[in-house]
Design a protein around this motif. Sequence first.
Motif, mmCIF file in Angstrom:
data_model
loop_
_atom_site.group_PDB
_atom_site.id
_atom_site.type_symbol
_atom_site.label_atom_id
_atom_site.label_comp_id
_atom_site.label_asym_id
_atom_site.label_seq_id
_atom_site.Cartn_x
_atom_site.Cartn_y
_atom_site.Cartn_z
ATOM 1 N N LEU A 46 -15.565 2.140 -8.477
ATOM 2 C CA LEU A 46 -15.163 1.571 -7.188
ATOM 3 C C LEU A 46 -13.861 2.231 -6.732
ATOM 4 C CD1 LEU A 46 -15.707 -2.303 -7.234
ATOM 5 C CD2 LEU A 46 -16.994 -0.577 -5.989
ATOM 6 N N LEU A 47 -13.959 2.986 -5.669
ATOM 7 C CA LEU A 47 -12.821 3.681 -5.094
ATOM 8 C C LEU A 47 -12.361 2.928 -3.851
ATOM 9 C CD1 LEU A 47 -11.260 6.464 -5.350
ATOM 10 C CD2 LEU A 47 -12.754 7.221 -3.492
ATOM 11 N N THR A 48 -11.060 2.811 -3.664
ATOM 12 C CA THR A 48 -10.553 2.242 -2.420
ATOM 13 C C THR A 48 -9.664 3.272 -1.747
ATOM 14 O OG1 THR A 48 -8.566 1.246 -3.401
ATOM 15 C CG2 THR A 48 -10.557 -0.126 -3.313
ATOM 16 N N TYR A 49 -9.628 3.180 -0.429
ATOM 17 C CA TYR A 49 -8.720 4.039 0.316
ATOM 18 C C TYR A 49 -8.250 3.319 1.560
ATOM 19 C CZ TYR A 49 -12.812 5.349 3.162
ATOM 20 O OH TYR A 49 -13.920 5.339 3.968
ATOM 21 N N GLN A 50 -7.043 3.670 1.981
ATOM 22 C CA GLN A 50 -6.465 3.093 3.185
ATOM 23 C C GLN A 50 -6.677 4.072 4.327
ATOM 24 O OE1 GLN A 50 -2.483 1.466 2.645
ATOM 25 N NE2 GLN A 50 -2.931 1.157 0.476
ATOM 26 N N TRP A 51 -7.514 3.674 5.261
ATOM 27 C CA TRP A 51 -7.858 4.456 6.441
ATOM 28 C C TRP A 51 -6.958 3.980 7.575
ATOM 29 C CZ3 TRP A 51 -9.228 3.095 11.311
ATOM 30 C CH2 TRP A 51 -9.915 4.014 12.096
ATOM 31 N N GLN A 52 -6.328 4.921 8.285
ATOM 32 C CA GLN A 52 -5.464 4.551 9.410
ATOM 33 C C GLN A 52 -5.833 5.383 10.628
ATOM 34 O OE1 GLN A 52 -1.200 5.515 9.259
ATOM 35 N NE2 GLN A 52 -0.797 3.450 10.003
ATOM 36 N N ASN A 53 -5.891 4.718 11.787
ATOM 37 C CA ASN A 53 -6.192 5.461 13.012
ATOM 38 C C ASN A 53 -4.994 6.326 13.400
ATOM 39 O OD1 ASN A 53 -4.468 3.440 13.986
ATOM 40 N ND2 ASN A 53 -5.755 2.918 15.717
ATOM 41 N N ARG A 54 -5.225 7.304 14.243
ATOM 42 C CA ARG A 54 -4.170 8.257 14.630
ATOM 43 C C ARG A 54 -3.024 7.556 15.343
ATOM 44 N NH1 ARG A 54 -2.336 13.052 13.010
ATOM 45 N NH2 ARG A 54 -4.476 13.614 12.630
ATOM 46 N N ALA A 55 -3.301 6.510 16.122
ATOM 47 C CA ALA A 55 -2.246 5.778 16.828
ATOM 48 C C ALA A 55 -1.398 4.937 15.875
ATOM 49 C CB ALA A 55 -2.857 4.884 17.902
ATOM 50 N N GLN A 56 -1.849 4.796 14.634
ATOM 51 C CA GLN A 56 -1.165 4.041 13.586
ATOM 52 C C GLN A 56 -0.997 2.564 13.955
ATOM 53 O OE1 GLN A 56 2.341 6.233 12.362
ATOM 54 N NE2 GLN A 56 1.185 8.106 12.178
ATOM 55 N N THR A 57 -2.023 2.030 14.626
ATOM 56 C CA THR A 57 -2.034 0.618 15.015
ATOM 57 C C THR A 57 -3.059 -0.178 14.206
ATOM 58 O OG1 THR A 57 -3.613 1.090 16.778
ATOM 59 C CG2 THR A 57 -1.258 1.079 17.366
ATOM 60 N N ARG A 58 -3.819 0.505 13.351
ATOM 61 C CA ARG A 58 -4.847 -0.158 12.548
ATOM 62 C C ARG A 58 -4.936 0.501 11.177
ATOM 63 N NH1 ARG A 58 -9.605 -3.199 13.795
ATOM 64 N NH2 ARG A 58 -11.254 -2.902 12.257
ATOM 65 N N VAL A 59 -4.935 -0.323 10.147
ATOM 66 C CA VAL A 59 -5.150 0.140 8.778
ATOM 67 C C VAL A 59 -6.293 -0.673 8.195
ATOM 68 C CG1 VAL A 59 -4.187 0.268 6.442
ATOM 69 C CG2 VAL A 59 -2.761 0.834 8.394
ATOM 70 N N GLU A 60 -7.210 0.015 7.549
ATOM 71 C CA GLU A 60 -8.317 -0.652 6.867
ATOM 72 C C GLU A 60 -8.273 -0.271 5.401
ATOM 73 O OE1 GLU A 60 -11.935 0.588 8.763
ATOM 74 O OE2 GLU A 60 -11.394 -0.358 10.678
ATOM 75 N N LEU A 61 -8.375 -1.270 4.543
ATOM 76 C CA LEU A 61 -8.572 -1.011 3.121
ATOM 77 C C LEU A 61 -10.076 -0.998 2.910
ATOM 78 C CD1 LEU A 61 -7.522 -0.602 0.239
ATOM 79 C CD2 LEU A 61 -7.595 -3.108 -0.022
ATOM 80 N N ARG A 62 -10.594 0.178 2.603
ATOM 81 C CA ARG A 62 -12.035 0.354 2.441
ATOM 82 C C ARG A 62 -12.370 0.555 0.973
ATOM 83 N NH1 ARG A 62 -13.803 4.481 7.313
ATOM 84 N NH2 ARG A 62 -13.090 3.188 9.065
ATOM 85 N N GLN A 63 -13.530 0.024 0.596
ATOM 86 C CA GLN A 63 -14.011 0.128 -0.777
ATOM 87 C C GLN A 63 -15.311 0.928 -0.785
ATOM 88 O OE1 GLN A 63 -16.229 -3.186 -2.579
ATOM 89 N NE2 GLN A 63 -14.494 -3.337 -4.003
ATOM 90 N N TYR A 64 -15.398 1.877 -1.708
ATOM 91 C CA TYR A 64 -16.597 2.708 -1.822
ATOM 92 C C TYR A 64 -17.157 2.581 -3.232
ATOM 93 C CZ TYR A 64 -19.633 6.760 -1.980
ATOM 94 O OH TYR A 64 -20.717 7.575 -2.126
ATOM 95 N N ASP A 65 -18.407 2.145 -3.331
ATOM 96 C CA ASP A 65 -19.127 2.031 -4.596
ATOM 97 C C ASP A 65 -19.887 3.340 -4.798
ATOM 98 O OD1 ASP A 65 -21.119 1.582 -6.571
ATOM 99 O OD2 ASP A 65 -21.052 -0.573 -6.172
ATOM 100 N N ILE A 66 -19.470 4.108 -5.779
ATOM 101 C CA ILE A 66 -20.035 5.444 -5.981
ATOM 102 C C ILE A 66 -21.514 5.374 -6.363
ATOM 103 C CG2 ILE A 66 -19.907 7.527 -7.407
ATOM 104 C CD1 ILE A 66 -16.858 6.966 -7.544
ATOM 105 N N ALA A 67 -21.865 4.505 -7.299
ATOM 106 C CA ALA A 67 -23.253 4.441 -7.773
ATOM 107 C C ALA A 67 -24.200 3.988 -6.670
ATOM 108 C CB ALA A 67 -23.350 3.505 -8.977
#
Length: 168
Positions: A46-67
């Motif tokens: 389970l990988l997580t990453y913080q995705w942020q829009n270019r305007a830097q007004t939104r951050v999402e903590l996203r989870q990716y299940d590799i299997a």
Amino acid sequence: YPWAGTANVEIELAVFTLMGAKTKWIDLGEEKDIYLARVNWQKPGLLTYQWQNRAQTRVELRQYDIAADDEHVLIVEQHPAWVNLDADIRFINGGEQFIWASERDGFKHLYLYRGNGELIRQITSGEWVVDGLEAVDLERDVVYFTGRQDTVLERHLYQTGLLEETSI
């Protein structure tokens, strides 16, 4: 960073498997003009990453299940002006829970979540800021953090209960 007047780079994220030497590219969505602020393992697979829009007004903590090749958003932080980034995320109890910092109430504080993104409780609160998550002692049920509860002029080290509130 691109030179003035040139296009921004397109961000990509991949997981490379040593056994079998396979590269798995993760779909970051339609919007390509983004930032990847932090990438962490929640637990094996389970990988997580913080995705942020270019305007830097939104951050999402996203989870990716590799299997399962499955992805979903655990947390969304947004503000019309700006969302500050920090490195205060800590996965605990084998990735079944995590601590996350947020300024959603106007001050940076710590929050405890289940591994699926469900809020358990706010760990710290008040009209003062947490500077950083320093350590977690699961045996003693204690979170250590630096902050400015006593004065804005000095940073102090504090402790509080992880699962139940205790005095700071």
